[in-house]
Design a protein around this motif. Structure first.
Motif, mmCIF file in Angstrom:
data_model
loop_
_atom_site.group_PDB
_atom_site.id
_atom_site.type_symbol
_atom_site.label_atom_id
_atom_site.label_comp_id
_atom_site.label_asym_id
_atom_site.label_seq_id
_atom_site.Cartn_x
_atom_site.Cartn_y
_atom_site.Cartn_z
ATOM 1 N N GLY A 37 0.423 -11.887 -2.530
ATOM 2 C CA GLY A 37 0.116 -11.897 -1.097
ATOM 3 C C GLY A 37 -0.987 -12.874 -0.754
ATOM 4 N N VAL A 87 -0.711 -16.100 1.718
ATOM 5 C CA VAL A 87 -1.590 -16.224 2.889
ATOM 6 C C VAL A 87 -2.421 -17.499 2.836
ATOM 7 N N TRP A 99 0.160 -8.550 5.751
ATOM 8 C CA TRP A 99 1.230 -8.765 4.757
ATOM 9 C C TRP A 99 1.424 -7.501 3.932
ATOM 10 N N GLN A 141 4.803 -5.314 3.761
ATOM 11 C CA GLN A 141 5.500 -5.178 2.481
ATOM 12 C C GLN A 141 5.628 -3.730 2.032
#
Length: 82
Positions: free
Chosen positions: A10, A14, A44, A48
């Protein structure tokens, strides 16, 4: 789920760059994750994992350990009856 690898993926998504292997002691700023990117990482994670992290808890997130603790509190308990 390997939470460290999940957060590394992640964070890489990002920031747009590969992050090194993470440890719970890592500081987000030292990893090059600024405050805006930290919010993007939280969004995120929420997307997720299908969880919601209250804003009040986000102000205390400075390290990977802090982030893991917030996430782990929101994850459903595993079903041990199976």
């Amino acid at each position: 789920m390997d939470l460290m690898e999940f957060l590394r993926q992640g964070g890489s998504e990002v920031t747009g760059r590969d992050l090194p292997s993470l440890t719970r002691a890592d500081d987000l700023q030292e990893l090059g994750i600024d405050s805006i990117q930290a919010l993007e990482l939280i969004a995120w994670v929420e997307e997720q994992l299908g969880i919601r992290i209250p804003d009040e808890e986000l102000v205390q997130v400075m390290t990977i350990f802090d982030l893991c603790a917030v996430i782990e509190r929101r994850l459903p308990e595993p079903d041990v009856t199976r």
